[in-house]
Design a protein around this motif. Structure first.
Motif, mmCIF file in Angstrom:
data_model
loop_
_atom_site.group_PDB
_atom_site.id
_atom_site.type_symbol
_atom_site.label_atom_id
_atom_site.label_comp_id
_atom_site.label_asym_id
_atom_site.label_seq_id
_atom_site.Cartn_x
_atom_site.Cartn_y
_atom_site.Cartn_z
ATOM 1 N N VAL A 9 7.175 64.780 49.902
ATOM 2 C CA VAL A 9 8.561 64.914 50.343
ATOM 3 C C VAL A 9 9.221 63.541 50.421
ATOM 4 C CG1 VAL A 9 10.081 65.686 52.213
ATOM 5 C CG2 VAL A 9 8.104 67.065 51.552
ATOM 6 N N GLN A 10 8.462 62.544 50.837
ATOM 7 C CA GLN A 10 9.002 61.183 50.917
ATOM 8 C C GLN A 10 9.453 60.682 49.548
ATOM 9 O OE1 GLN A 10 6.032 58.728 52.773
ATOM 10 N NE2 GLN A 10 6.138 59.809 54.704
ATOM 11 N N GLN A 11 8.839 61.176 48.506
ATOM 12 C CA GLN A 11 9.163 60.717 47.159
ATOM 13 C C GLN A 11 10.378 61.424 46.564
ATOM 14 O OE1 GLN A 11 5.523 61.192 44.953
ATOM 15 N NE2 GLN A 11 4.396 59.790 46.282
ATOM 16 N N LEU A 12 10.868 62.449 47.221
ATOM 17 C CA LEU A 12 12.037 63.168 46.706
ATOM 18 C C LEU A 12 13.289 62.302 46.795
ATOM 19 C CD1 LEU A 12 11.549 66.662 48.393
ATOM 20 C CD2 LEU A 12 11.109 66.072 46.002
ATOM 21 N N SER A 13 14.229 62.595 45.918
ATOM 22 C CA SER A 13 15.522 61.916 45.984
ATOM 23 C C SER A 13 16.272 62.415 47.216
ATOM 24 C CB SER A 13 16.340 62.226 44.730
ATOM 25 O OG SER A 13 16.698 63.606 44.717
ATOM 26 N N SER A 14 17.296 61.700 47.613
ATOM 27 C CA SER A 14 18.105 62.116 48.762
ATOM 28 C C SER A 14 18.678 63.509 48.540
ATOM 29 C CB SER A 14 19.247 61.133 49.001
ATOM 30 O OG SER A 14 18.740 59.891 49.388
ATOM 31 N N ARG A 15 19.122 63.747 47.333
ATOM 32 C CA ARG A 15 19.705 65.062 46.998
ATOM 33 C C ARG A 15 18.659 66.163 47.168
ATOM 34 N NH1 ARG A 15 21.253 67.511 41.302
ATOM 35 N NH2 ARG A 15 22.666 69.142 41.994
#
Length: 75
Positions: A9-15
């Motif tokens: 989840v930390q690697q996801l983009s802000s969007r």
């Protein structure tokens, strides 16, 4: 913090994080709705009305309840 335990989840983009948050929120709302569906609410209201009709003297007026709650707080 939960986020620290989920590296993916930390690697996801802000969007994508916002979309995930929205999906989680909607899923939680759906679970809450299942817990107390309309039929359950109506049954609860029927029981409370029956209790009131059986012993109306057991209830206190809102003014009494409010006075007890706020007693001693007004200074």
């Amino acid at each position: 913090m939960i986020l620290e335990t989920l590296p993916v989840v930390q690697q996801l983009s802000s969007r994508d994080k916002r979309r995930l948050a929205e999906e989680l929120w909607n899923a939680a709302d759906a679970e809450d709705a299942e817990v107390m569906d309309e039929a359950a609410v109506l049954q609860l209201l029927d029981r409370r009305l029956a209790d009131h009709e059986a012993s109306p003297e057991a209830l206190a007026a809102w003014e009494e309840v409010k006075a007890r709650v706020f007693a001693g707080r007004e200074k």
